[in-house]
Each structure stands twice: as structure tokens, then as C-alpha cells.
Write a protein that holds these residues in place. Structure first.
Motif, mmCIF file in Angstrom:
data_model
loop_
_atom_site.group_PDB
_atom_site.id
_atom_site.type_symbol
_atom_site.label_atom_id
_atom_site.label_comp_id
_atom_site.label_asym_id
_atom_site.label_seq_id
_atom_site.Cartn_x
_atom_site.Cartn_y
_atom_site.Cartn_z
ATOM 1 N N UNK A 207 0.730 -1.258 -0.049
ATOM 2 C CA UNK A 207 0.041 -0.039 -0.044
ATOM 3 C C UNK A 207 0.837 1.478 0.229
ATOM 4 N N UNK A 208 1.887 1.230 0.790
ATOM 5 C CA UNK A 208 2.672 2.461 0.885
ATOM 6 C C UNK A 208 3.160 2.670 -0.504
ATOM 7 N N UNK A 209 3.543 1.748 -1.384
ATOM 8 C CA UNK A 209 3.993 1.982 -2.622
ATOM 9 C C UNK A 209 3.174 2.673 -3.828
ATOM 10 N N UNK A 210 2.041 2.737 -3.452
ATOM 11 C CA UNK A 210 1.154 3.434 -4.389
ATOM 12 C C UNK A 210 1.525 4.878 -4.269
ATOM 13 N N UNK A 211 1.460 5.227 -6.017
ATOM 14 C CA UNK A 211 1.799 6.805 -5.886
ATOM 15 C C UNK A 211 0.588 7.597 -5.958
ATOM 16 N N UNK A 212 0.571 8.908 -5.145
ATOM 17 C CA UNK A 212 -0.504 9.646 -5.092
ATOM 18 C C UNK A 212 0.231 11.067 -5.627
ATOM 19 N N UNK A 213 -0.234 11.508 -6.583
ATOM 20 C CA UNK A 213 0.515 12.779 -7.417
ATOM 21 C C UNK A 213 1.951 12.394 -7.615
ATOM 22 N N UNK A 214 2.888 13.075 -6.757
ATOM 23 C CA UNK A 214 4.108 12.953 -7.244
ATOM 24 C C UNK A 214 4.955 12.239 -5.914
ATOM 25 N N UNK A 215 3.882 11.588 -4.976
ATOM 26 C CA UNK A 215 4.630 10.908 -3.919
ATOM 27 C C UNK A 215 4.122 9.710 -3.745
ATOM 28 N N UNK A 216 4.828 8.864 -2.844
ATOM 29 C CA UNK A 216 4.296 7.577 -2.288
ATOM 30 C C UNK A 216 3.573 7.903 -1.501
ATOM 31 N N UNK A 217 2.296 6.941 -1.436
ATOM 32 C CA UNK A 217 1.406 6.973 -0.043
ATOM 33 C C UNK A 217 2.256 7.023 1.340
ATOM 34 N N UNK A 218 3.169 6.271 1.456
ATOM 35 C CA UNK A 218 3.901 6.344 2.432
ATOM 36 C C UNK A 218 4.768 7.542 2.884
ATOM 37 N N UNK A 219 4.879 8.324 1.904
ATOM 38 C CA UNK A 219 5.514 9.868 2.018
ATOM 39 C C UNK A 219 4.764 11.068 1.928
ATOM 40 N N UNK A 220 3.452 10.877 1.299
ATOM 41 C CA UNK A 220 2.879 11.787 0.961
ATOM 42 C C UNK A 220 2.312 12.702 2.271
ATOM 43 N N UNK A 221 2.443 12.526 3.489
ATOM 44 C CA UNK A 221 2.264 13.435 4.462
ATOM 45 C C UNK A 221 3.224 13.679 5.420
ATOM 46 N N UNK A 222 4.404 13.369 4.606
ATOM 47 C CA UNK A 222 5.692 13.771 5.509
ATOM 48 C C UNK A 222 6.407 12.687 6.142
ATOM 49 N N UNK A 223 5.498 11.374 6.361
ATOM 50 C CA UNK A 223 6.170 10.224 6.983
ATOM 51 C C UNK A 223 7.137 9.130 6.030
#
Length: 225
Positions: A207-223
Motif C-alpha cells: 500500500x505504501x508504494x502506491x503513487x499519489x500525485x508525485x509522492x508515494x502514499x508512505x511519504x505523502x504526508x511527510x512520513x
């Protein structure tokens, strides 16, 4: 064969939900109080049903002590929290498009400036940016026709027949390519004309590897997950 999936996500709504306490998300899903805030569904596409996503969210929260122990989902980085992020992104989706990964080479690569080296490239925002830009200079019928003609040419180059009498799957496959390429054009056109954000992923991808916009879901909110 593995399916690649695209979603059009209301990022503003998703950010609002991500800022909620996990217990409040659970209560809202249990009481169906978030249904009115879901983006209007595009009738041309499938998307997950309210009741199905509500059930999955509640089951995930109830079954994970890690999620239940955090104030905000954006603060959590465990696997269950990544799964919850993905479910909530799907909740904020107005449309979903999917097809076999192998077919995307036929649909997308001819419109790009350079070849697609690997199927992982279909998760890269730059690939979809280029593809969307290329589609903006053509129309749905022309694009779909180019896909079908390219498919026919590739078959002939491999010595495969194009006679329906010799291969009964010719016409159904041709129609499938036409339908899928037209719907891909539609969802990319909707993306350009809206403020939605593209989410790209595939079956069996964490799940964390899905791309949302220009970031992975694992990184989309700074985590960093």
C-alpha cells in the motif's frame, strides 16, 4: 496477469480525513456520516462502493492495535496504517480505471518520447504527465484507432493472423482494446479538466508504494514508511 489501477482522488478531502483522529474516522465510517462528502462518482467508471470501503476500513482499524493507538493516521508508518491510507484514498476517488499491466505498453508507450523500460515506470508521475500531454493534442476516436492499428500491426509482424475465421478471439480482443483505450482517454481528460490528483498502483503492490500525485502514499504526508 497483474492489473494496473488508476484513481482520480480529491486530495483536499483526503487531507481532511487524514487530519482526523483514527477513532473519529472509525466512528464516521460506522455511522456512514462521511458518505455525503465523497466526490461525485463519474458514471462512466467503476469505483468502490461506500458500504464495501466502510467495512474494510472498520475491519482494518478493529484488527490493528498499532492504528488504534495513534492520534492521527498521518503520524503512523506501520503496514496497517499504509493500508488504511490506501482505503481512504479510494474513498476520496471519483473514478477508477484498470487494465492488464502488459496492455499498458500498447496504450501508453507509443505516446511517450522514450520507451518504457519496465512496468514499474507506470507508477511514475512523469510517465502519466507525458501521456496526458500527448493525449491533449488528439481526440478519443483518433487515439483509440491508433491503438487498434498498432495492435494489428504488431500481430502481423509476429506472423499472427488477423482473420476472425481463423482466430475467433480477434474481434473480441479488438473491441476490448478499443473500449479500454477510449476509457483511458476519458479518465486522463477528466484529470486534466479537474483538480483531482492521480493515484497509480497495481495488484499485489504494498500500500505504501502506491503513487499519489508525485509522492508515494508512505511519504505523502511527510512520513517515511
Amino acid at each position: 496477469m497483474v492489473d494496473v489501477m488508476l484513481h482520480l482522488v480529491d486530495r483536499g478531502l483526503l487531507d481532511e480525513i487524514m487530519s482526523m483522529k483514527v477513532e473519529d474516522i472509525s466512528s464516521a465510517m460506522e455511522g456512514s456520516s462521511l458518505r455525503a462528502s465523497r466526490p461525485e462518482a463519474d458514471p462512466r467508471f467503476h469505483r468502490d462502493f461506500d458500504v464495501d470501503l466502510e467495512g474494510e476500513v472498520l475491519e482494518l482499524i478493529d484488527g490493528s492495535a498499532d492504528i488504534g493507538g495513534v492520534e492521527q493516521l498521518s503520524q503512523a508508518t506501520d503496514d496497517a496504517s499504509m493500508e488504511l491510507r490506501l482505503l481512504l484514498a479510494k474513498w476520496c476517488s471519483s473514478a477508477q480505471w484498470r487494465c492488464w499491466e502488459a496492455r499498458l505498453f500498447l496504450y501508453v508507450e507509443p505516446m511517450l518520447e522514450s520507451p518504457v523500460e519496465d512496468s514499474d515506470d507506470f507508477l511514475l508521475p512523469g510517465v502519466w504527465d507525458q501521456f496526458s500531454e500527448a493525449l491533449s493534442s488528439t481526440d478519443r476516436s483518433s487515439y483509440s484507432e491508433s491503438v487498434v492499428l498498432d495492435w494489428m500491426s504488431r500481430r502481423e509482424d509476429m506472423g499472427e493472423t488477423m482473420e476472425p475465421a481463423e482466430d475467433p478471439m480477434i474481434l473480441p480482443t479488438m473491441e476490448s482494446h478499443r473500449t479500454l483505450s477510449e476509457s483511458l482517454f476519458n479518465i486522463m481528460e477528466s484529470l486534466r479538466r479537474s483538480e483531482m490528483e492521480l493515484m497509480a498502483g497495481r495488484e499485489f503492490l504494498e500500500a505504501g508504494g502506491w503513487m499519489l500525485g508525485r509522492a508515494k502514499l508512505s511519504e505523502a504526508w511527510g512520513s517515511q514508511g
